[in-house]
Every structure is written in C-alpha cells, then in structure tokens.
Design a protein around this motif. Sequence first.
Motif, PDB file in Angstrom:
ATOM      1  N   GLU A  68       0.838  -1.199   0.000  1.00  0.00           N
ATOM      2  CA  GLU A  68       0.000   0.000   0.000  1.00  0.00           C
ATOM      3  C   GLU A  68       0.875   1.250   0.000  1.00  0.00           C
ATOM      4  O   GLU A  68       0.670   2.176  -0.788  1.00  0.00           O
ATOM      5  CB  GLU A  68      -0.877  -0.015   1.261  1.00  0.00           C
ATOM      6  CG  GLU A  68      -2.120   0.811   1.157  1.00  0.00           C
ATOM      7  CD  GLU A  68      -3.340  -0.066   1.383  1.00  0.00           C
ATOM      8  OE1 GLU A  68      -4.208  -0.073   0.498  1.00  0.00           O
ATOM      9  OE2 GLU A  68      -3.412  -0.750   2.422  1.00  0.00           O
ATOM     10  N   LYS A  69       1.865   1.245   0.886  1.00  0.00           N
ATOM     11  CA  LYS A  69       2.718   2.430   1.027  1.00  0.00           C
ATOM     12  C   LYS A  69       3.441   2.752  -0.283  1.00  0.00           C
ATOM     13  O   LYS A  69       3.570   3.908  -0.653  1.00  0.00           O
ATOM     14  CB  LYS A  69       3.726   2.193   2.156  1.00  0.00           C
ATOM     15  CG  LYS A  69       4.671   3.360   2.365  1.00  0.00           C
ATOM     16  CD  LYS A  69       5.506   3.203   3.612  1.00  0.00           C
ATOM     17  CE  LYS A  69       6.599   4.264   3.582  1.00  0.00           C
ATOM     18  NZ  LYS A  69       7.517   4.134   4.690  1.00  0.00           N
ATOM     19  N   HIS A  70       3.901   1.696  -0.973  1.00  0.00           N
ATOM     20  CA  HIS A  70       4.678   1.929  -2.201  1.00  0.00           C
ATOM     21  C   HIS A  70       3.799   1.818  -3.452  1.00  0.00           C
ATOM     22  O   HIS A  70       4.328   1.835  -4.563  1.00  0.00           O
ATOM     23  CB  HIS A  70       5.864   0.956  -2.260  1.00  0.00           C
ATOM     24  CG  HIS A  70       6.847   1.215  -1.155  1.00  0.00           C
ATOM     25  ND1 HIS A  70       7.756   2.242  -1.200  1.00  0.00           N
ATOM     26  CD2 HIS A  70       7.013   0.620   0.050  1.00  0.00           C
ATOM     27  CE1 HIS A  70       8.459   2.249  -0.080  1.00  0.00           C
ATOM     28  NE2 HIS A  70       8.029   1.278   0.703  1.00  0.00           N
ATOM     29  N   GLN A  71       2.479   1.711  -3.223  1.00  0.00           N
ATOM     30  CA  GLN A  71       1.533   1.707  -4.355  1.00  0.00           C
ATOM     31  C   GLN A  71       1.963   0.724  -5.427  1.00  0.00           C
ATOM     32  O   GLN A  71       2.067   1.077  -6.610  1.00  0.00           O
ATOM     33  CB  GLN A  71       1.448   3.120  -4.965  1.00  0.00           C
ATOM     34  CG  GLN A  71       0.888   4.153  -4.019  1.00  0.00           C
ATOM     35  CD  GLN A  71      -0.637   4.101  -3.982  1.00  0.00           C
ATOM     36  OE1 GLN A  71      -1.274   4.377  -4.977  1.00  0.00           O
ATOM     37  NE2 GLN A  71      -1.195   3.720  -2.857  1.00  0.00           N
ATOM     38  N   HIS A  72       2.264  -0.516  -4.983  1.00  0.00           N
ATOM     39  CA  HIS A  72       2.793  -1.490  -5.942  1.00  0.00           C
ATOM     40  C   HIS A  72       1.661  -2.226  -6.647  1.00  0.00           C
ATOM     41  O   HIS A  72       0.636  -2.545  -6.028  1.00  0.00           O
ATOM     42  CB  HIS A  72       3.717  -2.480  -5.231  1.00  0.00           C
ATOM     43  CG  HIS A  72       4.565  -3.245  -6.192  1.00  0.00           C
ATOM     44  ND1 HIS A  72       4.157  -4.415  -6.764  1.00  0.00           N
ATOM     45  CD2 HIS A  72       5.796  -2.979  -6.700  1.00  0.00           C
ATOM     46  CE1 HIS A  72       5.099  -4.860  -7.583  1.00  0.00           C
ATOM     47  NE2 HIS A  72       6.110  -3.997  -7.564  1.00  0.00           N
ATOM     48  N   ARG A  73       1.884  -2.531  -7.924  1.00  0.00           N
ATOM     49  CA  ARG A  73       0.845  -3.181  -8.740  1.00  0.00           C
ATOM     50  C   ARG A  73       0.413  -4.540  -8.186  1.00  0.00           C
ATOM     51  O   ARG A  73      -0.671  -5.025  -8.528  1.00  0.00           O
ATOM     52  CB  ARG A  73       1.335  -3.377 -10.185  1.00  0.00           C
ATOM     53  CG  ARG A  73       2.619  -4.141 -10.269  1.00  0.00           C
ATOM     54  CD  ARG A  73       2.910  -4.874 -11.537  1.00  0.00           C
ATOM     55  NE  ARG A  73       4.167  -5.616 -11.355  1.00  0.00           N
ATOM     56  CZ  ARG A  73       4.243  -6.837 -10.848  1.00  0.00           C
ATOM     57  NH1 ARG A  73       3.174  -7.493 -10.497  1.00  0.00           N
ATOM     58  NH2 ARG A  73       5.438  -7.413 -10.682  1.00  0.00           N
ATOM     59  N   MET A  74       1.254  -5.188  -7.358  1.00  0.00           N
ATOM     60  CA  MET A  74       0.854  -6.502  -6.833  1.00  0.00           C
ATOM     61  C   MET A  74      -0.450  -6.424  -6.045  1.00  0.00           C
ATOM     62  O   MET A  74      -1.181  -7.404  -5.956  1.00  0.00           O
ATOM     63  CB  MET A  74       1.936  -7.040  -5.880  1.00  0.00           C
ATOM     64  CG  MET A  74       3.130  -7.652  -6.535  1.00  0.00           C
ATOM     65  SD  MET A  74       4.185  -8.302  -5.217  1.00  0.00           S
ATOM     66  CE  MET A  74       5.748  -8.395  -6.079  1.00  0.00           C
ATOM     67  N   LEU A  75      -0.709  -5.264  -5.418  1.00  0.00           N
ATOM     68  CA  LEU A  75      -1.935  -5.104  -4.624  1.00  0.00           C
ATOM     69  C   LEU A  75      -2.943  -4.311  -5.446  1.00  0.00           C
ATOM     70  O   LEU A  75      -2.843  -3.086  -5.556  1.00  0.00           O
ATOM     71  CB  LEU A  75      -1.628  -4.360  -3.316  1.00  0.00           C
ATOM     72  CG  LEU A  75      -2.828  -4.097  -2.407  1.00  0.00           C
ATOM     73  CD1 LEU A  75      -3.422  -5.416  -1.887  1.00  0.00           C
ATOM     74  CD2 LEU A  75      -2.430  -3.213  -1.228  1.00  0.00           C
ATOM     75  N   PRO A  76      -3.928  -5.002  -6.022  1.00  0.00           N
ATOM     76  CA  PRO A  76      -4.934  -4.270  -6.808  1.00  0.00           C
ATOM     77  C   PRO A  76      -5.655  -3.254  -5.920  1.00  0.00           C
ATOM     78  O   PRO A  76      -5.912  -3.535  -4.743  1.00  0.00           O
ATOM     79  CB  PRO A  76      -5.874  -5.376  -7.294  1.00  0.00           C
ATOM     80  CG  PRO A  76      -5.056  -6.629  -7.227  1.00  0.00           C
ATOM     81  CD  PRO A  76      -4.152  -6.445  -6.038  1.00  0.00           C
ATOM     82  N   PRO A  77      -6.007  -2.091  -6.476  1.00  0.00           N
ATOM     83  CA  PRO A  77      -6.552  -1.009  -5.649  1.00  0.00           C
ATOM     84  C   PRO A  77      -7.915  -1.315  -5.036  1.00  0.00           C
ATOM     85  O   PRO A  77      -8.230  -0.821  -3.959  1.00  0.00           O
ATOM     86  CB  PRO A  77      -6.621   0.183  -6.607  1.00  0.00           C
ATOM     87  CG  PRO A  77      -6.507  -0.387  -7.989  1.00  0.00           C
ATOM     88  CD  PRO A  77      -5.774  -1.682  -7.879  1.00  0.00           C
ATOM     89  N   SER A  78      -8.731  -2.122  -5.696  1.00  0.00           N
ATOM     90  CA  SER A  78     -10.086  -2.360  -5.155  1.00  0.00           C
ATOM     91  C   SER A  78     -10.729  -3.538  -5.875  1.00  0.00           C
ATOM     92  O   SER A  78     -10.155  -4.091  -6.816  1.00  0.00           O
ATOM     93  CB  SER A  78     -10.954  -1.113  -5.373  1.00  0.00           C
ATOM     94  OG  SER A  78     -11.081  -0.892  -6.769  1.00  0.00           O
ATOM     95  N   GLY A  79     -11.932  -3.855  -5.405  1.00  0.00           N
ATOM     96  CA  GLY A  79     -12.783  -4.801  -6.125  1.00  0.00           C
ATOM     97  C   GLY A  79     -12.367  -6.256  -6.010  1.00  0.00           C
ATOM     98  O   GLY A  79     -11.569  -6.637  -5.154  1.00  0.00           O
TER      99      GLY A  79
END
Length: 201
Positions: A68-79
């Motif tokens: 979350e902190k590094h806004q990495h693509r591995m963690l989809p933002p939602s849904g």
Amino acid sequence: MYRLYYSPGACSLAIHALLNELEQGVELIDRKHAADFDRFESHGMVPVLVDDDQVIREGAAIILYLLEKHQHRMLPPSGPERARFIEWLMFANATLHPAYGRLFFLGSSLEDGTVKQHALNAASDTISALWAAVDRQLNRTPFVCGERICIVDMMLAVYASWGAYFPVDIHMSDKVKGMLEAVKAHPAFVKAIEDERQASM
Ligand SMILES: N[C@@H](CCC(=O)N[C@@H](CS)C(=O)NCC(=O)O)C(=O)O
C-alpha cells in the motif's frame, strides 16, 4: 531505511525479497542477535518490520503495509481483484504456513518412531492437498496472482524449502515445481537469499 528482524530461511525471507522487489534499502537484524527483541511483543517470532516509529508484526500485515505504502501493482486497488489477491495472501500466510508449522511441531515434540512418522505423514498429506490447490490456480495463470511473480509466489517458495527438513514425501505437480523454480531465479528473491547467507557468515 527499513529495519527487518529475520531468521535465515524463515518466513521473513519473503518480506526481505519483497523489500528488494520494491527497491527499498533494508537493515537486516538476525533475531537471535537482537538482545531486545522481546520488546516487540511478537511472541518471539519473525518477521518484525520497523519503519521509523512504526513497528509492524505479522507477515501478511507487513506485506499489505508495504504494498500500500509503495503503491505497488501486486496489490490491486479495489474490487474482486483485490479480494482475490488477499485470498491468496491469506492462503499462504494462514493456511499453508501453519500446515508446514505442524511438521516443525511434530518434528520437535515427538520421540522418533512409528507414531512420529505416522503423524508427519498425515501432516504432509495435508500439505500435498494444499499444493494441489496451487496447481489448480496455475492452470489459470502462470503465477498464483496472474501473469507475473507476486509476493504470494515468493512466500510459497520459502515454505516449499522447509519440506526438506523432514522425512516426508510432499507431492507437488510439475507446474508447481516450475513456478517455484522461476521464483528461485527471480532477482529480488536471489538477492534476499544471498544477503541472508552473507549476513550469517
Ligand atoms: N503468523 C506469524 C507467524 C510467524 C512465524 O511463525 N515465524 C516463525 C518463523 S517462520 C518464527 O519466528 N518462529 C520462531 C523462531 O524461529 O524462533 C506471521 O505470519 O508473521
């Protein structure tokens, strides 16, 4: 710079590899050389991540914090994509890791003999069934979370290495083995293993 309390080859290795993937500097502190480790109240367990005045325990919490902190693509933002990622993260952290943990518990708490071997075999059957679930997912995508290596694959590669400590036969399909080999050749993972090896010399 982050500070990571770790044990060589333990589940903390996946956090270490993730920090490399995020191109973040990390000061590694081997838990057994940290005289004041108890102050973290992590039940004596690694990983513990220190980020300035933040102390974060529990592997899954650390992973979500970092992605979350590094806004990495591995963690989809939602849904649903995000739910699917967290589902696999928890499969690794809360299902497969404890299944391997049972091998360590039985290995250290039972006397050698038939009863112990029987218990180890039963525990490894459970682990094999979990690897079959990974295999089913790999029929859909080359890595657990999609087209590219994600932190869950790295966690699985760390846990898979623990099977060799026990006289058991854990079944993994060729597809699972291929995915694990790809993780073991992944630069962030290779660097984490090498850094931990150097740190223990
Ligand atoms: N639920 C915890 C489990 C952590 C855990 O089991 N850590 C193990 C290493 S894999 C540990 O520190 N065991 C005690 C030790 O190695 O001294 C997490 O995910 O962070």
